[in-house]
Scaffold this motif. Sequence first.
Motif, PDB file in Angstrom:
ATOM      1  N   LEU A 257       0.900  -1.194   0.172  1.00  0.00           N
ATOM      2  CA  LEU A 257       0.033   0.183  -0.050  1.00  0.00           C
ATOM      3  C   LEU A 257       0.883   1.421  -0.125  1.00  0.00           C
ATOM      4  CD1 LEU A 257      -2.722   1.445   0.339  1.00  0.00           C
ATOM      5  CD2 LEU A 257      -2.771   0.930   2.699  1.00  0.00           C
ATOM      6  N   ASP A 258       0.720   2.187  -1.255  1.00  0.00           N
ATOM      7  CA  ASP A 258       1.767   3.068  -1.422  1.00  0.00           C
ATOM      8  C   ASP A 258       0.770   4.228  -1.499  1.00  0.00           C
ATOM      9  OD1 ASP A 258       3.427   4.996  -2.052  1.00  0.00           O
ATOM     10  OD2 ASP A 258       5.047   3.404  -2.979  1.00  0.00           O
ATOM     11  N   LEU A 259       0.798   5.289  -0.420  1.00  0.00           N
ATOM     12  CA  LEU A 259      -0.053   6.603  -0.594  1.00  0.00           C
ATOM     13  C   LEU A 259       0.720   7.805  -0.542  1.00  0.00           C
ATOM     14  CD1 LEU A 259      -2.809   5.249   1.900  1.00  0.00           C
ATOM     15  CD2 LEU A 259      -2.770   4.909  -0.530  1.00  0.00           C
ATOM     16  N   ASN A 260       0.408   8.633  -1.410  1.00  0.00           N
ATOM     17  CA  ASN A 260       0.945   9.920  -1.509  1.00  0.00           C
ATOM     18  C   ASN A 260      -0.065  11.029  -1.986  1.00  0.00           C
ATOM     19  OD1 ASN A 260       4.070   9.050  -2.251  1.00  0.00           O
ATOM     20  ND2 ASN A 260       2.592   7.576  -3.141  1.00  0.00           N
TER      21      ASN A 260
ATOM     22  N   HIS B 257       3.359   8.943   2.239  1.00  0.00           N
ATOM     23  CA  HIS B 257       4.067  10.341   1.913  1.00  0.00           C
ATOM     24  C   HIS B 257       3.187  11.525   1.807  1.00  0.00           C
ATOM     25  CE1 HIS B 257       6.296  13.166  -0.857  1.00  0.00           C
ATOM     26  NE2 HIS B 257       6.863  13.447   0.111  1.00  0.00           N
ATOM     27  N   LEU B 258       3.109  12.574   2.605  1.00  0.00           N
ATOM     28  CA  LEU B 258       2.390  13.502   2.716  1.00  0.00           C
ATOM     29  C   LEU B 258       1.021  13.425   2.763  1.00  0.00           C
ATOM     30  CD1 LEU B 258       4.464  16.245   0.501  1.00  0.00           C
ATOM     31  CD2 LEU B 258       3.754  16.730   3.026  1.00  0.00           C
ATOM     32  N   VAL B 259       0.730  12.331   3.524  1.00  0.00           N
ATOM     33  CA  VAL B 259      -0.722  11.836   3.948  1.00  0.00           C
ATOM     34  C   VAL B 259      -1.429  12.535   5.128  1.00  0.00           C
ATOM     35  CG1 VAL B 259      -2.033   9.883   4.487  1.00  0.00           C
ATOM     36  CG2 VAL B 259      -0.218   9.613   2.641  1.00  0.00           C
ATOM     37  N   GLN B 260      -2.626  13.024   4.971  1.00  0.00           N
ATOM     38  CA  GLN B 260      -3.336  13.506   6.117  1.00  0.00           C
ATOM     39  C   GLN B 260      -3.995  12.302   6.793  1.00  0.00           C
ATOM     40  OE1 GLN B 260      -5.872  16.715   5.493  1.00  0.00           O
ATOM     41  NE2 GLN B 260      -6.726  16.612   7.195  1.00  0.00           N
ATOM     42  N   ILE B 261      -3.819  12.057   8.042  1.00  0.00           N
ATOM     43  CA  ILE B 261      -4.315  10.771   8.661  1.00  0.00           C
ATOM     44  C   ILE B 261      -4.594  11.328  10.182  1.00  0.00           C
ATOM     45  CG2 ILE B 261      -2.243   9.722   8.829  1.00  0.00           C
ATOM     46  CD1 ILE B 261      -3.959   7.110   8.448  1.00  0.00           C
ATOM     47  N   SER B 262      -5.665  10.764  10.826  1.00  0.00           N
ATOM     48  CA  SER B 262      -5.870  11.072  12.261  1.00  0.00           C
ATOM     49  C   SER B 262      -4.850  10.030  12.904  1.00  0.00           C
ATOM     50  CB  SER B 262      -7.210  10.662  12.620  1.00  0.00           C
ATOM     51  OG  SER B 262      -7.428   9.212  12.668  1.00  0.00           O
ATOM     52  N   ASN B 263      -4.440  10.430  14.188  1.00  0.00           N
ATOM     53  CA  ASN B 263      -3.389   9.755  14.869  1.00  0.00           C
ATOM     54  C   ASN B 263      -4.184   8.332  15.192  1.00  0.00           C
ATOM     55  OD1 ASN B 263      -1.116   9.609  16.862  1.00  0.00           O
ATOM     56  ND2 ASN B 263      -2.475   9.393  18.327  1.00  0.00           N
TER      57      ASN B 263
ATOM     58  N   THR C  27       6.788  -5.742   6.882  1.00  0.00           N
ATOM     59  CA  THR C  27       8.069  -6.040   6.866  1.00  0.00           C
ATOM     60  C   THR C  27       8.748  -4.558   6.558  1.00  0.00           C
ATOM     61  OG1 THR C  27       8.233  -6.570   4.342  1.00  0.00           O
ATOM     62  CG2 THR C  27       8.261  -8.194   6.138  1.00  0.00           C
ATOM     63  N   THR C  28       8.096  -3.603   5.701  1.00  0.00           N
ATOM     64  CA  THR C  28       8.715  -2.257   5.457  1.00  0.00           C
ATOM     65  C   THR C  28       7.721  -1.336   5.841  1.00  0.00           C
ATOM     66  OG1 THR C  28       9.937  -3.208   3.793  1.00  0.00           O
ATOM     67  CG2 THR C  28       9.487  -0.844   3.515  1.00  0.00           C
ATOM     68  N   LEU C  29       8.076  -0.252   6.605  1.00  0.00           N
ATOM     69  CA  LEU C  29       6.897   0.896   7.102  1.00  0.00           C
ATOM     70  C   LEU C  29       7.762   2.228   6.701  1.00  0.00           C
ATOM     71  CD1 LEU C  29       4.599   2.187   8.317  1.00  0.00           C
ATOM     72  CD2 LEU C  29       5.673   1.665  10.551  1.00  0.00           C
ATOM     73  N   PHE C  30       7.375   3.013   5.942  1.00  0.00           N
ATOM     74  CA  PHE C  30       7.830   4.191   5.483  1.00  0.00           C
ATOM     75  C   PHE C  30       6.676   5.420   5.935  1.00  0.00           C
ATOM     76  CE2 PHE C  30      11.170   2.064   3.722  1.00  0.00           C
ATOM     77  CZ  PHE C  30      11.666   2.735   2.742  1.00  0.00           C
ATOM     78  N   VAL C  31       7.055   6.462   6.719  1.00  0.00           N
ATOM     79  CA  VAL C  31       6.254   7.426   7.159  1.00  0.00           C
ATOM     80  C   VAL C  31       6.751   8.777   6.838  1.00  0.00           C
ATOM     81  CG1 VAL C  31       4.663   8.623   8.736  1.00  0.00           C
ATOM     82  CG2 VAL C  31       5.126   6.194   8.928  1.00  0.00           C
ATOM     83  N   PHE C  32       6.729   9.538   5.696  1.00  0.00           N
ATOM     84  CA  PHE C  32       7.236  10.689   5.272  1.00  0.00           C
ATOM     85  C   PHE C  32       6.076  12.019   5.342  1.00  0.00           C
ATOM     86  CE2 PHE C  32       8.292   7.089   2.512  1.00  0.00           C
ATOM     87  CZ  PHE C  32       9.721   7.486   2.463  1.00  0.00           C
TER      88      PHE C  32
END
Length: 439
Positions: free
Chosen positions: A148-151, A173-179, A193-198
């Motif tokens: 899942l790749d969201l920008n 990447h630059l995703v608006q999301i609630s805590n 296995t891979t988590l990217f939070v930009f």
Amino acid sequence: MAEAGGISLLPLDIIIKILSHHLQFKDVVRTSAVAPSWRHLWTLVPSLRLCCHRDRLGDTLDFSTSSDVCSWVERVNRLISSSRVPLVDFELTLTVKARNFGAQLSPLLLSLFELLLQKGGGLETLYLHFPCQDVAINLPYFHALKVLDLNFCHVILPPGFRGFNRLTTLKMHLVQISNDDLNLLIRQSCNLTTLFVFDCVPSTNPLSVNISLPLLRHLYFIIDEYVEKVLVISAPCLEEAHFTDTWTDGYNLKSGRLILELVTSVPMVSSLNLSFDVRKYFSLVALPTFPRLRCLKFPLYINIKDKRTYDALVWLLRSMPFLEELHLRLFVYSSRAGRAAILQRELLVKKHDDFSCLNQSLKTVRIRSEHLGVVMTSITVVKFFMLNAKVLKLMKIEYCRGSEIEPRMVEELQESELTSSDAEVIIKGLSERDYLFGG
């Protein structure tokens, strides 16, 4: 046509794989003109990759009106409906930014997702890239989703969200999301296995993230003013961590505390990449020992009049007893060096016999200098490793190509003591020639 005939002799599954491999869908459809037997072959391709640029969508649309958006979605619906196999990969990239774009597109995307679910719901890769964060994405449950790749979008989880229990890669990447939604998405995806939070932007409260993932191997997290806390509670398989500080107001106690808490929560990592000035944080908290760390990458900001630069370097190396590979990017605050500063620099280059990694494991040091009117400052760092790294095999120093550097720099390094008899020292980017010595 002879070439088409040759391709047509391949097994059908091989042809489908070729057509599925990173091709835009419009190009896949065009293969229907290759031969009569290929007329409907595109309907068997399980990948749908669509890209709409500012000046065209496929061939014509430009999203200048709301009707263009609706027409485009209808075309995508027809493409999905025409497919004779469940879609496995769905990629949608939009670079068109129009007025009320998000309000127009959000409900239409929901209909697209429903159609994908009707086609079997076996989607494994979902990539969405939008030009603004007002595009609301109500994520449905795709039971087979792995990537899942969201920008640039606003993500909303549905009530009773069960998570993606097959998801292995999550990138935002630059995703608006609630805590709450961010924590729920991470927590319910236990096979990540891979988590990217930009640069994610919270829609309500600041982000406070606790990461507990038994299979996580790669973690990339950016710390900024929207982050209240982030900790790795449990990640026994974590191999690589990359942390970046992008605070717009520079260093402060809050950012220092967050960074150090995060770094100290991953002591079992084997590769650590820090994209911030560790010199700002080193005096706040003592680092734990990193017993599995083999590769370290970080920038070193040098002030020739400030001894803390080298204290920070020593501070890091002492906590990493089995470090094998070190990558440094040098940045310099001051290029002027008076006599007193030069004498102080020379005092810093001394023997240290109590460094485990320098004595037993550090074999590769790569130094890249981004600014070079400051050669004699960077030499201090180079000479430190030449003198102390006893099992060093390779030291590579790269300077900005085209910089004018005094020959005395190379002469001083060549005359310096090189403790490791096997070490090879390479200096690149000096007046169109490379210098090599040692070995």
